[in-house]
Enzyme design. Sequence first.
Site, PDB file in Angstrom:
ATOM      1  N   SER A 136       0.794  -1.166   0.040  1.00  0.00           N
ATOM      2  CA  SER A 136       0.084  -0.113   0.185  1.00  0.00           C
ATOM      3  C   SER A 136       0.949   1.246  -0.198  1.00  0.00           C
ATOM      4  CB  SER A 136      -0.853   0.095   1.236  1.00  0.00           C
ATOM      5  OG  SER A 136      -1.740   1.104   1.230  1.00  0.00           O
ATOM      6  N   TYR A 151      -5.299   8.679  -5.251  1.00  0.00           N
ATOM      7  CA  TYR A 151      -4.261   7.620  -5.138  1.00  0.00           C
ATOM      8  C   TYR A 151      -4.460   7.300  -3.482  1.00  0.00           C
ATOM      9  CZ  TYR A 151       0.552   5.893  -4.279  1.00  0.00           C
ATOM     10  OH  TYR A 151       1.352   4.813  -3.778  1.00  0.00           O
ATOM     11  N   LYS A 155      -5.343   3.572  -1.920  1.00  0.00           N
ATOM     12  CA  LYS A 155      -4.496   2.659  -0.911  1.00  0.00           C
ATOM     13  C   LYS A 155      -5.216   2.663   0.570  1.00  0.00           C
ATOM     14  CE  LYS A 155      -0.840   2.161  -3.468  1.00  0.00           C
ATOM     15  NZ  LYS A 155      -0.533   0.651  -3.958  1.00  0.00           N
TER      16      LYS A 155
END
Length: 290
Positions: A136, A151, A155
């Site tokens: 991650s 983004y 994650k």
Amino acid sequence: MTSVLVTGCSSGIGLETALAFARRGDRVHACVRDPDTAGELLRRARAENLTLDVPRLDVTDDASVAAAVHGVRERHGAIDVLVNNAGIDRTGTVETMPQSDARAVLETNLWGPLRTVRAVLPSMRAQGSGVIVNVSSLAGRTFAVPHGGFYAASKAALGTLSEALSAEVRPFGIRVVCLEPGSFASRINRDSSVAVAPSDLSAADPYTADRAWTARFLARVQEGAGDCGEVAEAVLAAVDDPGTPLHTPVGKDAETALEYLGSASYEQWLPAFLQQAQSLVGPRPGGAPE
């Protein structure tokens, strides 16, 4: 001999991880989306006399994932370790980032690992063992920076699903670890910086100046990025140590950031972040919120 499948091995963390497993004699399936991009991986493997299997695997394609995993099992038997490393970044605002870019981030960073997890779990359950390492990011554990929302969301979602997955597969003898690297010199960060280069910015976008400022900040952060080999070592350590916490930060900056945040609120964090960013690249266009 442990059988290890790693995604996203054409560069960066994936490449270093594949080589690290191969050095210790594991059977490594170093997957790449496009075989033409595997040149550096193969060159370094030859230089060290390492043996690697390099299957084609596109994590955004159901058929590609199924075919790659089936092919590995047919040729080499069960997969003992899955390392979900493949990922992309696109920097832009929640309002103006193209839908196609936003979807690509989530498709690769979230649905990609889910595809590979679902592909390997039946055989892991059948053998009663296995380790899944989801790579991650610190961005999934901290507050999202401007222009980095998609983004960070991808994650954060991967980390949350790793928690549920861990509880679900533990009775079958399968472990799950979610590594959260800070800033490392991987191609994903270079690609992100290129994506927000000033020459690519539209004057019609109301966030143009702020986006360029963010690009300069990301470039400065990348100057101090760590070696991807450190993440590879963390992957191997997580595979070997059953006591590895589900959420494991990698890199001094990641550990420091999490310690600093503690129980801080977003309202406390944002001014501190902006102050640090402005100390590196100058005033934020339009001024920073009080």
